[in-house]
Design a protein around this motif. Structure first.
Motif, short mmCIF file in Angstrom:
data_model
loop_
_atom_site.label_atom_id
_atom_site.label_comp_id
_atom_site.label_asym_id
_atom_site.label_seq_id
_atom_site.Cartn_x
_atom_site.Cartn_y
_atom_site.Cartn_z
N ILE A 105 16.91 3.78 2.04
CA ILE A 105 17.69 3.82 0.79
C ILE A 105 16.78 3.78 -0.43
O ILE A 105 17.18 4.18 -1.52
CB ILE A 105 18.71 2.68 0.72
N GLY A 106 15.55 3.30 -0.27
CA GLY A 106 14.62 3.22 -1.40
C GLY A 106 13.39 2.42 -1.03
O GLY A 106 13.31 1.84 0.06
N VAL A 107 12.43 2.43 -1.93
CA VAL A 107 11.22 1.61 -1.81
C VAL A 107 11.15 0.71 -3.03
O VAL A 107 11.38 1.15 -4.16
CB VAL A 107 9.96 2.48 -1.71
N VAL A 108 10.85 -0.55 -2.81
CA VAL A 108 10.72 -1.53 -3.90
C VAL A 108 9.25 -1.69 -4.25
O VAL A 108 8.42 -1.97 -3.37
CB VAL A 108 11.32 -2.89 -3.49
N GLY A 109 8.93 -1.50 -5.51
CA GLY A 109 7.59 -1.80 -6.01
C GLY A 109 7.65 -3.00 -6.93
O GLY A 109 8.58 -3.14 -7.73
N ILE A 110 6.67 -3.88 -6.81
CA ILE A 110 6.67 -5.14 -7.56
C ILE A 110 5.67 -5.04 -8.71
O ILE A 110 4.47 -4.88 -8.47
CB ILE A 110 6.31 -6.34 -6.67
N PRO A 118 0.81 -0.68 -7.30
CA PRO A 118 0.53 0.64 -7.90
C PRO A 118 1.77 1.53 -7.88
O PRO A 118 1.94 2.38 -7.00
CB PRO A 118 -0.59 1.19 -7.01
N ILE A 119 2.66 1.34 -8.85
CA ILE A 119 3.95 2.04 -8.86
C ILE A 119 3.74 3.55 -8.97
O ILE A 119 4.40 4.34 -8.27
CB ILE A 119 4.83 1.54 -10.02
N ALA A 120 2.85 4.00 -9.86
CA ALA A 120 2.63 5.44 -10.02
C ALA A 120 2.10 6.06 -8.73
O ALA A 120 2.53 7.16 -8.34
CB ALA A 120 1.67 5.69 -11.18
N ASP A 121 1.16 5.39 -8.07
CA ASP A 121 0.64 5.91 -6.80
C ASP A 121 1.73 5.96 -5.74
O ASP A 121 1.78 6.88 -4.92
CB ASP A 121 -0.52 5.04 -6.32
N LEU A 122 2.61 4.98 -5.75
CA LEU A 122 3.73 4.97 -4.81
C LEU A 122 4.63 6.18 -5.04
O LEU A 122 5.04 6.86 -4.08
CB LEU A 122 4.52 3.67 -4.97
N CYS A 123 4.94 6.46 -6.29
CA CYS A 123 5.79 7.62 -6.60
C CYS A 123 5.11 8.92 -6.21
O CYS A 123 5.76 9.84 -5.69
CB CYS A 123 6.14 7.62 -8.09
N THR A 124 3.79 9.01 -6.43
CA THR A 124 3.06 10.21 -6.03
C THR A 124 3.12 10.40 -4.52
O THR A 124 3.31 11.52 -4.02
CB THR A 124 1.59 10.11 -6.50
N ALA A 125 2.95 9.33 -3.77
CA ALA A 125 3.02 9.41 -2.31
C ALA A 125 4.41 9.83 -1.84
O ALA A 125 4.55 10.60 -0.88
CB ALA A 125 2.62 8.08 -1.69
N ASP A 143 0.86 -1.19 0.00
CA ASP A 143 0.00 0.00 0.00
C ASP A 143 0.90 1.23 0.00
O ASP A 143 1.77 1.37 0.87
CB ASP A 143 -0.89 0.00 1.23
N PRO A 144 0.74 2.16 -0.95
CA PRO A 144 1.65 3.30 -1.05
C PRO A 144 1.76 4.13 0.23
O PRO A 144 2.86 4.48 0.66
CB PRO A 144 1.07 4.12 -2.21
#
Length: 468
Positions: A208-213, A224-231, A195-196
């Motif tokens: 160091i970063g967040v991993v999206g699958i 939801p990679i785009a939602d993660l980046c927005t958050a 969940d973002p």
């Protein structure tokens, strides 16, 4: 790689030899039975050695019926010929095999274009033995970039990596091997991946970063990679923390560009620093080949790249291993050249069609509830319906294995340990005809399963070999 130890009570065992394996007549060709756990004293004829190994391997499962693995189990004969021609080429010897190195470079360029790098010529990347190595390399780059930005606090401060609890086991290995704290977003209710907002809440100055699958192995769903980046953009506006994203596209990186072109998940998102994918999964190549790409040279710290003078030439390299075969890289280039965008789209669409059709037919049996339907990755997960009490998914998995079908059953991680599922992976080569046979076998099993007094699997932890 699994760890093994030497034999305990097997030293005296031998391999039996059929008299007909001899080079001449059955009696004259008989030889002393070779041992199984130490080197034999004398050589064997090649035909005998081949037959002994061949016969033992017959007890392996049929790879084409393995609905647990994401790894490619069928390629065209021409690809097999190319791989045989390149099996003696060491991928690391780029000065000795310049054309093989050039094909690797072309594959990186093709993937940079496919994943919408802002400047494909500036993107950097390499082949790997698979996504696990690619993830390790991406994680190392994230950690090194963080360490440089925090030189005044590191190594005193402990770095952390944020990801969903559904990540593949290679990320647990990365955090263990490179001493990074794994901050895991648990599953909740019917949400089976990251969940973002929950991920953002775990971020701090040591992240160091967040991993999206892009395609969870648990159920085939895209995160939801785009939602993660927005958050994360909002987090930076509030706090100044600039946390990069790595996309683990082990499977979806070779599916979404062809079937979900409007889905924004790749280098079109400025926060995405790196992407990995498995050429040997939906890249349609036999194991093992993977790919790791960074959006530009800034995303891959130069000090991680070794420049080795080896066999007559200077070679920049970023890898955990050294020698490995060039055959899989050549096969990847063959597949890109052979299919092109339209060919990949046709193959992946056919695979998704099989997955969706199979999911619908299994749901129609009435005994199962679908968690996903194969409309993202060609993968879906299902569990038994609420009113099914005589058997569970582990019983189904065991009974399907009797017919040669390998379908993993496993329990979900925190906070959904109460949920046990079957997962079915559809790959190129698993056709509608094979799906028909699978449904027929499953349908034949159900009456007997329904007559059970209760589920028969006691040790659910030992009931499946699925761990990723």
């Amino acid at each position: 790689m699994a760890l093994h130890k030497g034999p305990e009570r097997h030293e005296a065992r031998t391999v039996s030899v059929n008299p007909f394996f001899g080079e001449a007549d059955p009696v004259g060709g008989m030889i002393e039975a070779p041992p199984t756990h130490r080197l034999p004293d004398a050589p064997l004829p090649p035909s005998t050695a081949y037959q002994l190994v061949h016969d033992e391997l017959m007890l392996d499962g049929n790879a084409r019926l393995n609905l647990a693995t994401f790894v490619t189990t069928w390629m065209e004969p021409q690809a097999g010929v190319l791989m045989a021609e390149c099996r003696d080429k060491n991928m690391i010897d780029k000065d000795e095999y310049p054309r093989t190195a050039e094909l690797e470079r072309r594959c990186v360029a093709m993937l940079a274009d496919l994943w919408n790098a802002p400047d494909p010529a500036a993107a950097v990347g390499c082949s790997t033995t698979g996504s696990s190595e690619a993830c390790m390399l991406a994680g190392m780059a994230l950690k090194r970039r963080w360490a440089k930005r925090n030189a005044g606090r590191y190594p005193g401060a402990r770095p952390n990596l944020v990801m969903g609890i559904n990540v593949q086991v290679c990320w647990d290995k990365f955090c263990n091997f490179w001493e990074v704290e794994a901050r895991l977003v648990p599953m909740e209710g019917e949400r089976f991946h990251l969940d973002p907002q929950a991920a953002v809440e775990l971020c701090d100055e040591n992240t160091i970063g967040v991993v999206g699958i892009l395609g969870s192995t648990f159920d085939g769903s895209y995160e939801p990679i785009a939602d993660l980046c927005t958050a994360l953009d909002a987090l930076q506006e509030r706090t100044g923390l600039d946390v990069p994203v790595h996309v683990d596209g082990a499977s979806g990186g070779m599916v979404a560009p062809f079937l979900d072109e409007d889905l924004v998940w790749d280098f079109r998102l400025p926060r995405v620093a790196s992407i990995n994918s498995s050429g040997h999964k939906y890249g349609l190549v036999y194991p093992g080949v993977g790919w790791a790409l960074w959006r530009d040279r800034e995303a891959l710290p130069e000090e991680l790249v070794f420049r080795v003078n080896y066999l007559g030439g200077e070679m920049p390299t970023f890898a955990l291993n050294f020698s490995r075969p060039g055959a899989q890289v050549v096969a990847q280039y063959y597949t890109f050249l052979r299919l092109g965008r339209e060919g990949f789209r046709a193959v992946q669409q056919s695979t998704r069609d099989v997955a969706r059709s199979l999911a619908d037919r299994i749901a129609a049996l009435g005994d199962f509830r679908l968690l996903t339907r194969g409309d993202q990755l060609p993968v879906f997960a299902l569990t038994t319906a609420d009113d099914v009490t005589s058997y569970d998914v582990f019983d189904v998995s065991r009974r399907l294995r009797e017919g040669g079908w390998l379908v993993p059953a496993y329990t979900f991680p925190p906070h959904r340990e109460d949920l046990s599922v079957l997962r079915i992976v559809c790959r190129n080569g698993f056709s509608h005809d094979l799906a028909d046979l699978f449904v027929d076998d499953l349908t034949r099993l159900l009456p007997e399963l329904r007559r059970q007094p209760h589920p028969l699997t006691r040790d659910k932890g030992a009931a499946t070999g699925f761990h990723h």
